[in-house]
Design an enzyme around this catalytic site. Structure first.
Site, PDB file in Angstrom:
ATOM      1  N   GLY A  14       0.831  -1.209   0.000  1.00  0.00           N
ATOM      2  CA  GLY A  14       0.000   0.000   0.000  1.00  0.00           C
ATOM      3  C   GLY A  14       0.863   1.256   0.000  1.00  0.00           C
ATOM      4  O   GLY A  14       1.844   1.330   0.727  1.00  0.00           O
ATOM      5  N   ARG A  28      19.286  10.853  -2.965  1.00  0.00           N
ATOM      6  CA  ARG A  28      20.273  11.933  -2.777  1.00  0.00           C
ATOM      7  C   ARG A  28      21.412  11.494  -1.857  1.00  0.00           C
ATOM      8  O   ARG A  28      22.574  11.815  -2.107  1.00  0.00           O
ATOM      9  CB  ARG A  28      19.554  13.174  -2.221  1.00  0.00           C
ATOM     10  CG  ARG A  28      18.540  13.729  -3.237  1.00  0.00           C
ATOM     11  CD  ARG A  28      18.737  15.184  -3.503  1.00  0.00           C
ATOM     12  NE  ARG A  28      18.020  15.585  -4.700  1.00  0.00           N
ATOM     13  CZ  ARG A  28      17.192  16.622  -4.767  1.00  0.00           C
ATOM     14  NH1 ARG A  28      16.957  17.365  -3.707  1.00  0.00           N
ATOM     15  NH2 ARG A  28      16.623  16.938  -5.909  1.00  0.00           N
ATOM     16  N   ARG A  75       1.162  -5.025  -5.309  1.00  0.00           N
ATOM     17  CA  ARG A  75       1.301  -6.234  -4.478  1.00  0.00           C
ATOM     18  C   ARG A  75       1.540  -7.354  -5.493  1.00  0.00           C
ATOM     19  O   ARG A  75       0.626  -7.722  -6.227  1.00  0.00           O
ATOM     20  CB  ARG A  75       0.029  -6.482  -3.678  1.00  0.00           C
ATOM     21  CG  ARG A  75      -0.341  -5.313  -2.746  1.00  0.00           C
ATOM     22  CD  ARG A  75      -1.446  -5.708  -1.780  1.00  0.00           C
ATOM     23  NE  ARG A  75      -2.099  -4.552  -1.169  1.00  0.00           N
ATOM     24  CZ  ARG A  75      -1.653  -3.898  -0.107  1.00  0.00           C
ATOM     25  NH1 ARG A  75      -0.530  -4.270   0.458  1.00  0.00           N
ATOM     26  NH2 ARG A  75      -2.322  -2.880   0.389  1.00  0.00           N
ATOM     27  N   ASP A 106       4.798  -4.901   6.205  1.00  0.00           N
ATOM     28  CA  ASP A 106       5.359  -6.203   6.587  1.00  0.00           C
ATOM     29  C   ASP A 106       5.392  -7.200   5.432  1.00  0.00           C
ATOM     30  O   ASP A 106       6.342  -7.975   5.307  1.00  0.00           O
ATOM     31  CB  ASP A 106       4.676  -6.775   7.832  1.00  0.00           C
ATOM     32  CG  ASP A 106       3.198  -7.004   7.634  1.00  0.00           C
ATOM     33  OD1 ASP A 106       2.646  -6.497   6.630  1.00  0.00           O
ATOM     34  OD2 ASP A 106       2.595  -7.693   8.471  1.00  0.00           O
ATOM     35  N   THR A 129       4.218   2.382   5.845  1.00  0.00           N
ATOM     36  CA  THR A 129       2.827   1.916   5.914  1.00  0.00           C
ATOM     37  C   THR A 129       2.055   2.821   6.855  1.00  0.00           C
ATOM     38  O   THR A 129       2.584   3.222   7.903  1.00  0.00           O
ATOM     39  CB  THR A 129       2.730   0.457   6.413  1.00  0.00           C
ATOM     40  OG1 THR A 129       1.357   0.182   6.753  1.00  0.00           O
ATOM     41  CG2 THR A 129       3.573   0.179   7.645  1.00  0.00           C
ATOM     42  N   ASP A 133       2.368  -0.866  12.020  1.00  0.00           N
ATOM     43  CA  ASP A 133       2.372  -2.177  12.674  1.00  0.00           C
ATOM     44  C   ASP A 133       3.707  -2.910  12.562  1.00  0.00           C
ATOM     45  O   ASP A 133       3.748  -4.134  12.653  1.00  0.00           O
ATOM     46  CB  ASP A 133       1.239  -3.049  12.095  1.00  0.00           C
ATOM     47  CG  ASP A 133       1.381  -3.235  10.585  1.00  0.00           C
ATOM     48  OD1 ASP A 133       2.178  -2.515   9.957  1.00  0.00           O
ATOM     49  OD2 ASP A 133       0.680  -4.106  10.049  1.00  0.00           O
ATOM     50  N   ARG A 175      -5.477  -2.651   8.879  1.00  0.00           N
ATOM     51  CA  ARG A 175      -5.438  -4.101   8.657  1.00  0.00           C
ATOM     52  C   ARG A 175      -5.702  -4.789   9.988  1.00  0.00           C
ATOM     53  O   ARG A 175      -6.789  -4.657  10.518  1.00  0.00           O
ATOM     54  CB  ARG A 175      -4.088  -4.520   8.064  1.00  0.00           C
ATOM     55  CG  ARG A 175      -4.199  -5.761   7.213  1.00  0.00           C
ATOM     56  CD  ARG A 175      -2.880  -6.164   6.640  1.00  0.00           C
ATOM     57  NE  ARG A 175      -2.435  -5.296   5.581  1.00  0.00           N
ATOM     58  CZ  ARG A 175      -2.704  -5.480   4.299  1.00  0.00           C
ATOM     59  NH1 ARG A 175      -3.433  -6.490   3.921  1.00  0.00           N
ATOM     60  NH2 ARG A 175      -2.237  -4.664   3.386  1.00  0.00           N
ATOM     61  N   LYS A 217     -23.932  12.192  27.686  1.00  0.00           N
ATOM     62  CA  LYS A 217     -23.827  12.698  26.316  1.00  0.00           C
ATOM     63  C   LYS A 217     -25.002  12.248  25.458  1.00  0.00           C
ATOM     64  O   LYS A 217     -25.523  11.153  25.648  1.00  0.00           O
ATOM     65  CB  LYS A 217     -22.543  12.176  25.663  1.00  0.00           C
ATOM     66  CG  LYS A 217     -21.305  12.688  26.326  1.00  0.00           C
ATOM     67  CD  LYS A 217     -20.077  12.113  25.670  1.00  0.00           C
ATOM     68  CE  LYS A 217     -18.837  12.600  26.410  1.00  0.00           C
ATOM     69  NZ  LYS A 217     -17.612  12.101  25.846  1.00  0.00           N
ATOM     70  N   SER A 219     -24.611  12.440  21.966  1.00  0.00           N
ATOM     71  CA  SER A 219     -24.037  11.913  20.729  1.00  0.00           C
ATOM     72  C   SER A 219     -22.698  11.260  21.064  1.00  0.00           C
ATOM     73  O   SER A 219     -22.093  11.578  22.087  1.00  0.00           O
ATOM     74  CB  SER A 219     -23.816  13.034  19.723  1.00  0.00           C
ATOM     75  OG  SER A 219     -22.795  13.892  20.181  1.00  0.00           O
ATOM     76  N   GLU A 226     -10.712  -1.471  11.040  1.00  0.00           N
ATOM     77  CA  GLU A 226     -11.100  -2.521  10.085  1.00  0.00           C
ATOM     78  C   GLU A 226     -10.322  -3.780  10.445  1.00  0.00           C
ATOM     79  O   GLU A 226      -9.153  -3.698  10.797  1.00  0.00           O
ATOM     80  CB  GLU A 226     -10.726  -2.106   8.658  1.00  0.00           C
ATOM     81  CG  GLU A 226      -9.229  -1.883   8.503  1.00  0.00           C
ATOM     82  CD  GLU A 226      -8.670  -2.041   7.099  1.00  0.00           C
ATOM     83  OE1 GLU A 226      -9.444  -2.023   6.135  1.00  0.00           O
ATOM     84  OE2 GLU A 226      -7.444  -2.177   6.992  1.00  0.00           O
ATOM     85  N   HIS A 256      -9.865   4.510   1.568  1.00  0.00           N
ATOM     86  CA  HIS A 256      -8.568   4.879   0.995  1.00  0.00           C
ATOM     87  C   HIS A 256      -8.240   6.355   1.065  1.00  0.00           C
ATOM     88  O   HIS A 256      -7.108   6.732   0.760  1.00  0.00           O
ATOM     89  CB  HIS A 256      -8.482   4.385  -0.457  1.00  0.00           C
ATOM     90  CG  HIS A 256      -8.279   2.900  -0.536  1.00  0.00           C
ATOM     91  ND1 HIS A 256      -9.334   2.026  -0.462  1.00  0.00           N
ATOM     92  CD2 HIS A 256      -7.159   2.149  -0.620  1.00  0.00           C
ATOM     93  CE1 HIS A 256      -8.864   0.781  -0.528  1.00  0.00           C
ATOM     94  NE2 HIS A 256      -7.546   0.834  -0.616  1.00  0.00           N
ATOM     95  N   GLN A 258      -7.654   7.766   3.570  1.00  0.00           N
ATOM     96  CA  GLN A 258      -6.621   7.817   4.620  1.00  0.00           C
ATOM     97  C   GLN A 258      -5.209   7.615   4.080  1.00  0.00           C
ATOM     98  O   GLN A 258      -4.233   7.897   4.759  1.00  0.00           O
ATOM     99  CB  GLN A 258      -6.868   6.716   5.660  1.00  0.00           C
ATOM    100  CG  GLN A 258      -8.135   6.893   6.447  1.00  0.00           C
ATOM    101  CD  GLN A 258      -8.573   5.585   7.093  1.00  0.00           C
ATOM    102  OE1 GLN A 258      -8.253   5.320   8.235  1.00  0.00           O
ATOM    103  NE2 GLN A 258      -9.309   4.766   6.369  1.00  0.00           N
TER     104      GLN A 258
END
Ligand code: F6P
Length: 326
Positions: A14, A28, A75, A106, A129, A133, A175, A217, A219, A226, A256, A258
Site C-alpha cells: 500500500g 540523494r 502487491r 510487513d 505503511t 504495525d 489491517r 452525552k 451523541s 477494520e 482509501h 486515509q
C-alpha cells in the site's frame, strides 16, 4: 568502506504519504556518497519485468511534498514464488544493481527477507505503511499523516453527530492493527475505539455502552479498526440496531482517503532520516535490516524481528481514552 556500487530502490504494498520523501532521501544520500541509484517501478513487479531507470538527483526534485509514490507500487504475486524471485535476481544482475532498498509494510519486508536469503543480496527495509504495525520502530512512514486525515474527517462527522444526537461508528484502516483507531480516537476526542488487539478479550461494544454512553452525552463517536477480528463498523452498527434500538446510528467508512495526501512535517522528516540512514547502513555493509526510529534514535532491526514480532498496543493509551471520554 562498503562494497556496494549501485542501489536499487522500490516501493511496495500500500502507498503511504512520505514514500516520496523517502525515495528522495535514499537517492540523494546515495549520490552524495558516490553510489549510483536505479529506480524500480511498480514494486517487485518492476524487478521482474525490468521496469527500471537510472535516477539522478533531478529525478527526485519537487517530490517531498507529494503523496503516493512516484515509483508506483504493487502487491506482486509472482515475487512470492521462487521462479519470480529468480527472474528478479537475474534482472538485478543485468542492471548491475548490487543492493536493494525496499520501502513498504510487513508483506514487502517479508519479500525482501526471503529474497535476501535465497540470493544473498543485501536488502535494507524502510517501514512505509499507514498501519504503524512494524515492530522495532516507534512510527512508520505515513502513519502520522493518516492519523491527521482521520482527525480532519472525525471533526467534521462530529458536527453532524452533535446536531442530530447520533451515535457514529467510524471505520479506519489498519489491517489487523489498532494504532490508527486508538490514537485517532484519543486525538479526536472520540468516546471509544474498537481494536483487534482486544477483540478476543472483551466485548468492546458492551464496555462502551456500560461505561456510560448516554449518561452524560447525547451523541458519540466510536472509532472501529477494520479487521476480521473486530468485524468492522457495519457489524457494530447492526448490533446496536438490534440490541439497543433506541439509538440513532450511522456508519462512515473512511477507506482509501486515509492513504492519500501531502505528508505531514513529521512524516517528511522521518522519511528523510530513515532514507539517509538506509544509505549509511549500506555503506557500513549492513544487510537484511529494517531502519527504524526508537526514542528519536536511528536503529537497525533485523528483518526477522521487525516482521515476526507483534508491535504491542500500550494499555496506558486505552486507559487515557477511557478516562477522558466520560
Ligand atoms: O497496509 C495498508 C492498508 O491501507 C491497510 O490499512 C488496508 O487494510 C490495506 O492496505 C488495503 O489494501 P488495498 O489498497 O490493497 O485495498
Amino acid at each position: 568502506m562498503g562494497t556496494v556500487k549501485c542501489v536499487g530502490i522500490l516501493t511496495s504494498g500500500g502507498d503511504a504519504p512520505g514514500m516520496n520523501a523517502a525515495i528522495r532521501a535514499v537517492t540523494r544520500a546515495a549520490i552524495y556518497n558516490g553510489l549510483r541509484v536505479k529506480g524500480i517501478y511498480r514494486g517487485y513487479r518492476g524487478l521482474i519485468t525490468g521496469e527500471i531507470i537510472e535516477f539522478k538527483s533531478q529525478n527526485v526534485s519537487n517530490i517531498i511534498q507529494l503523496g503516493g509514490t512516484i515509483l508506483k507500487t504493487a502487491r506482486c504475486k509472482e515475487f512470492t514464488t521462487p521462479e519470480g524471485r529468480q527472474t528478479a535476481y537475474e534482472t538485478m544482475q543485468k542492471e548491475g544493481i548490487d543492493a536493494l532498498v525496499v520501502i513498504g509494510g510487513d508483506g514487502s519486508l517479508t519479500g525482501a527477507r526471503i529474497f535476501a536469503q535465497e540470493h544473498n543480496v543485501p536488502c535494507i527495509g524502510l517501514p512505509g505503511t499507514i498501519d504503524n504495525d512494524l515492530y522495532g520502530t516507534d512510527t512508520t512512514i505515513g502513519y502520522d499523516t493518516a492519523l491527521n486525515t482521520i482527525l480532519e474527517a472525525v471533526d467534521k462527522i462530529r458536527d453532524t453527530a452533535t446536531s442530530h444526537d447520533r451515535l457514529f461508528f467510524v471505520e479506519v484502516m489498519g489491517r489487523d492493527a489498532g494504532f490508527l483507531a486508538l490514537n485517532g480516537a484519543i486525538a479526536s476526542g472520540a468516546e471509544a475505539a474498537i481494536i483487534p488487539e482486544f477483540s478476543t478479550e472483551v466485548d468492546q461494544l458492551e464496555e462502551f455502552i456500560k461505561n456510560g454512553f448516554r449518561k452524560t452525552k447525547n451523541s458519540s463517536i466510536v472509532i472501529v479498526a477494520e479487521s476480521e477480528l473486530t468485524g468492522g463498523a457495519m457489524h457494530y452498527a447492526e448490533r446496536v440496531k438490534n440490541e439497543y434500538p433506541g439509538y440513532d446510528v450511522r456508519v462512515t467508512i473512511l477507506g482509501h482517503l486515509q492513504r492519500g495526501g501531502s505528508p505531514s512535517a513529521h512524516d517528511r522528516i522521518l522519511a528523510s532520516r530513515l532514507g539517509a540512514a538506509a544509505i549509511d547502513a549500506i555503506m557500513e555493509d549492513q544487510r537484511n535490516v529494517m531502519i527504524g526510529i526508537e526514542n528519536d534514535e536511528i536503529v537497525y532491526v533485523p528483518f526477522t524481528k521487525a516482521i515476526k514480532n507483534d508491535k504491542p498496543i500500550k494499555k496506558e493509551l486505552v486507559n487515557v481514552l477511557r478516562e477522558l471520554s466520560i
